[in-house]
Enzyme design. Structure first.
Site, PDB file in Angstrom:
ATOM      1  N   HIS A  23      99.211  94.792 162.349  1.00  0.00           N
ATOM      2  CA  HIS A  23      98.255  94.695 161.241  1.00  0.00           C
ATOM      3  C   HIS A  23      98.342  95.925 160.339  1.00  0.00           C
ATOM      4  O   HIS A  23      98.309  95.823 159.119  1.00  0.00           O
ATOM      5  CB  HIS A  23      96.839  94.530 161.801  1.00  0.00           C
ATOM      6  CG  HIS A  23      95.778  94.625 160.747  1.00  0.00           C
ATOM      7  ND1 HIS A  23      95.596  93.630 159.816  1.00  0.00           N
ATOM      8  CD2 HIS A  23      94.910  95.602 160.431  1.00  0.00           C
ATOM      9  CE1 HIS A  23      94.640  93.993 158.988  1.00  0.00           C
ATOM     10  NE2 HIS A  23      94.198  95.182 159.340  1.00  0.00           N
ATOM     11  N   CYS A  83     119.504  90.307 151.860  1.00  0.00           N
ATOM     12  CA  CYS A  83     118.128  89.877 151.629  1.00  0.00           C
ATOM     13  C   CYS A  83     117.353  90.091 152.918  1.00  0.00           C
ATOM     14  O   CYS A  83     117.267  89.240 153.753  1.00  0.00           O
ATOM     15  CB  CYS A  83     118.063  88.418 151.195  1.00  0.00           C
ATOM     16  SG  CYS A  83     118.749  87.247 152.367  1.00  0.00           S
TER      17      CYS A  83
END
Lengths: 90, 570
Positions: free
Chosen positions: B201, B501
């Protein structure tokens, strides 16, 4: 009493926001509400921890059972939530 | 001070440099002693437990309502679910039962949560993250029973904020959404946590706020409040006891970087003019505006899964065409690289059930493997792409995920040509086998694009979701750089394009190294583009090559990072 067997359409299954909406709706019912996954044991649908522990995924079959007053109405709402593909709002 | 000049090292997960005095938020709630008994009557103890749980539920709800927009909807959803956990009737019964049996409210709460904790922890990966949420509710309830404050927004703790609005470095073991919901991001110079990984988080929040962050930093919790520290969210280094002048210099540098990257337009290039296409990763048309705003030249990874989730049959041609057109229209004259459906047991689709249960979905029938089983789904997607491309706008390119060898690449190229797509056909290099034999693969296609996150996962055998393995997910790992070099060399020799990417492209210094290794385009989250553009523009192609050579000469990720930075400007 009202019972229905449905397939969960929510992308994340009965987790995250759909689980919270489902448990909150069940919590409003005056009588007992249970949910079972597949042929498993039913658990208290008013308990987020019990519902999360079922680990219901997208495409899983669940059986929802509602006792007491307004059972049909409550069941309709729960089925609607479980069959909604995307949870409303952000 | 004894600490002066020392350094701590962790994993940098949100780039940038932040400096300020340490403000610790340890909030460790000690476990109530096993077998602790209640002193008073059962009724009173039960009421005490119920009151504490209700207070926690109300507090969590309140935090959810007040959470800043930037903390995000995800944090709000977590807080709402946590409030429901605190009010769980099954949990309440467990607590009451344990108190009746003689336990103290604190221990009863601890044990009752423990039973659910085991159920969730045992119920699969998806629920493992919920265990952290559950532990947080438990600790809040026990702290409430003891009358201890908890959290930066917990009232009494606010008094400990450094006066005068000076930005501070928030140091914690780990942070829960409830801890950060009420933070004022303008007051936090950096985050440092002892625990957590790149997907914790704290890491996600820090990147969303644009605040530098270092996680998995051993020893951080031992730092004293008020200690001046300098945090580098790119290298993962936390300098202890930095002087006032150093802190000021770091702050000015951070401000300069922000200013330098505030004009994000034009094609990307090195200082001596070598072109490096700067592209954005998107997950649907909703992300296009941010990509355009950040100055992207096009799209380097258009994930198309959003079109296929939550349905019983594949999306129709018109629906798909619209979604692809939106991207092509957003970048007239640019490039849009669409990755075809990447489905598998880890993200099952209603109409593409996994053929059999897979104990390890990352190694199962996913990506191009799944498409080979369902060629009609791929044909439908390629048809819609071909029709969308016929309308002009950007140049369409397509690529397939999880390609292992040249045979799979050739199979995909054939499928594209059958759908009328004759140019701009590529494959992703995410498997070590594809990198090692990139020479064979580039014969079959026009370009390759390296997915560094998955390539690292497969090269190091370290699950991306496991925070404890963060060390092995470091995109600076020399083994990963070697695989990138092999791939870029093969593509360069064949005159084909080689893109990256993945998270690696979003790290400004690593982006320069990738350019030095021969990568021709970089695709990343839109918000990372300005800083990468600035870093690439400050260095010549020769400097990038030098940094790449220095990085590959190192034996560890940390040394590779340090060696490359020494060779680069800025």
């Amino acid at each position: 009493m009202a019972v229905r067997r449905i397939t969960v359409a929510a992308e994340v299954g009965l987790h995250a926001r759909p689980a919270a909406l489902f448990v909150r709706a069940a919590g409003k019912a005056p009588g007992e509400v249970t949910v079972a996954k597949g042929v498993g044991e039913p658990v208290n649908a008013k308990s987020i921890l019990a519902v999360l522990s079922l680990d219901v995924r997208n495409g899983d079959e669940i059986t929802v059972r509602v006792e007491g007053d307004q059972a049909g109405q409550v069941l309709d709402e729960l089925v609607r939530l479980a069959e909604t593909r995307e949870s409303a709002g952000g | 001070m004894a600490d002066t000049g020392r350094e701590l090292r962790g994993t940098g997960v949100s780039q940038g440099v932040g400096a300020g005095p340490v403000r610790r938020f340890l909030a460790q709630v000690a476990e109530p002693p096993a077998g602790e008994l209640r002193v008073g009557a059962a009724d009173a103890e039960r009421a005490r437990a119920a009151d504490a749980l209700e207070a926690v539920a109300a507090d969590l709800e309140n935090r959810g309502l007040r959470a800043g927009d930037r903390a995000g909807d995800a944090a709000r959803d977590v807080l709402a679910a946590q409030a429901l956990m605190a009010r769980d009737p099954g949990l309440a019964e467990e607590v009451a039962r344990r108190i009746e049996a003689g336990g103290s409210a604190e221990r009863a709460v601890y044990d009752a949560f423990g039973t659910y904790r085991e159920m969730l922890a045992g119920a699969g990966e998806y629920l493992a993250a919920r265990v952290a949420d559950l532990d947080d509710v438990r600790d809040r309830a026990i702290a409430a029973l003891r009358g201890e404050p908890r959290g930066p927004g917990a009232g009494p703790a606010d008094a400990a904020e450094p006066p005068g609005g000076e930005p501070y470095v928030l140091v914690a073991r780990d942070l829960a959404p409830a801890d950060t919901a009420l933070l004022d991001p303008s007051r936090v110079a950096a985050f440092v946590t002892e625990e957590g990984g790149p997907t914790s988080h704290t890491a996600i929040l820090a990147r969303a706020l644009g605040v530098p962050a270092v996680v998995a930093c051993a020893g951080a919790a031992a730092l004293a409040d008020g200690t001046p520290v300098l945090v580098d969210g790119a290298t993962g280094v936390v300098r202890i006891g930095a002087s006032a002048a150093e802190l000021r210099a770091a702050r000015e540098d951070a401000a300069r970087r922000r200013a330098a990257s505030s004009v994000p337009t034009g094609p990307g290039a090195t200082a001596d003019g070598r072109r490096v296409a700067l592209l954005a990763n998107i997950g649907g048309p909703k992300d296009l505006a941010a990509a355009v705003d950040a100055g992207a030249e096009g799209i380097g990874l258009y994930r198309t899964e959003f079109l296929f989730l939550n349905r019983d049959s594949p999306p129709g041609a018109p629906e798909q065409e619209d979604a692809y057109r939106a991207a092509l229209d957003a970048f007239p004259g640019g490039r849009v690289i669409v990755r075809v459906l990447d489905a598998g047991a880890d993200k099952p689709l209603g109409f593409l059930p996994p053929p059999s249960p897979e104990p390890n979905p990352a190694l199962g029938e996913r990506g191009v493997r799944m498409l080979r089983r369902h060629p009609d789904v791929l044909a439908g997607q390629l048809d819609a792409l071909a029709r969308a491309a016929a309308g002009g706008g950007a140049r369409l390119e397509v690529m397939a995920p999880m390609v292992a060898d040249a045979a799979e690449a050739a199979w995909f190229a054939d499928a594209c040509r059958e759908a009328g797509i004759r140019t701009g056909i590529g494959v992703m290099v995410e498997l070590p086998s594809a990198a090692l034999r990139a020479r064979d693969i580039v014969v079959a296609v026009d370009f390759v694009s390296i997915g560094t996150n998955d390539l690292a996962q497969y090269a190091f055998g370290a699950d991306r979701q496991v925070g404890a393995l963060a060390r092995l997910q470091d995109p600076w790992g020399p083994a990963l750089l070697d695989l990138v070099a092999l791939t870029a060399d093969a593509a360069g020799d064949a005159g084909k394009g080689c893109g990256v990417c993945g998270e690696a492209a979003a790290d400004p210094a690593l982006a320069c190294v990738l350019v030095g290794l021969g990568v021709t385009s970089l695709s990343m989250a839109a918000m990372a583009i300005p800083a990468v553009r600035t870093a690439v523009a400050r260095n010549t192609a020769a400097q990038c090559r030098e940094a790449a050579v220095a990085a590959r000469a190192a034996a560890t990720a940390g040394d590779a990072r340090a060696a490359a930075r020494a060779a680069l400007t800025g």
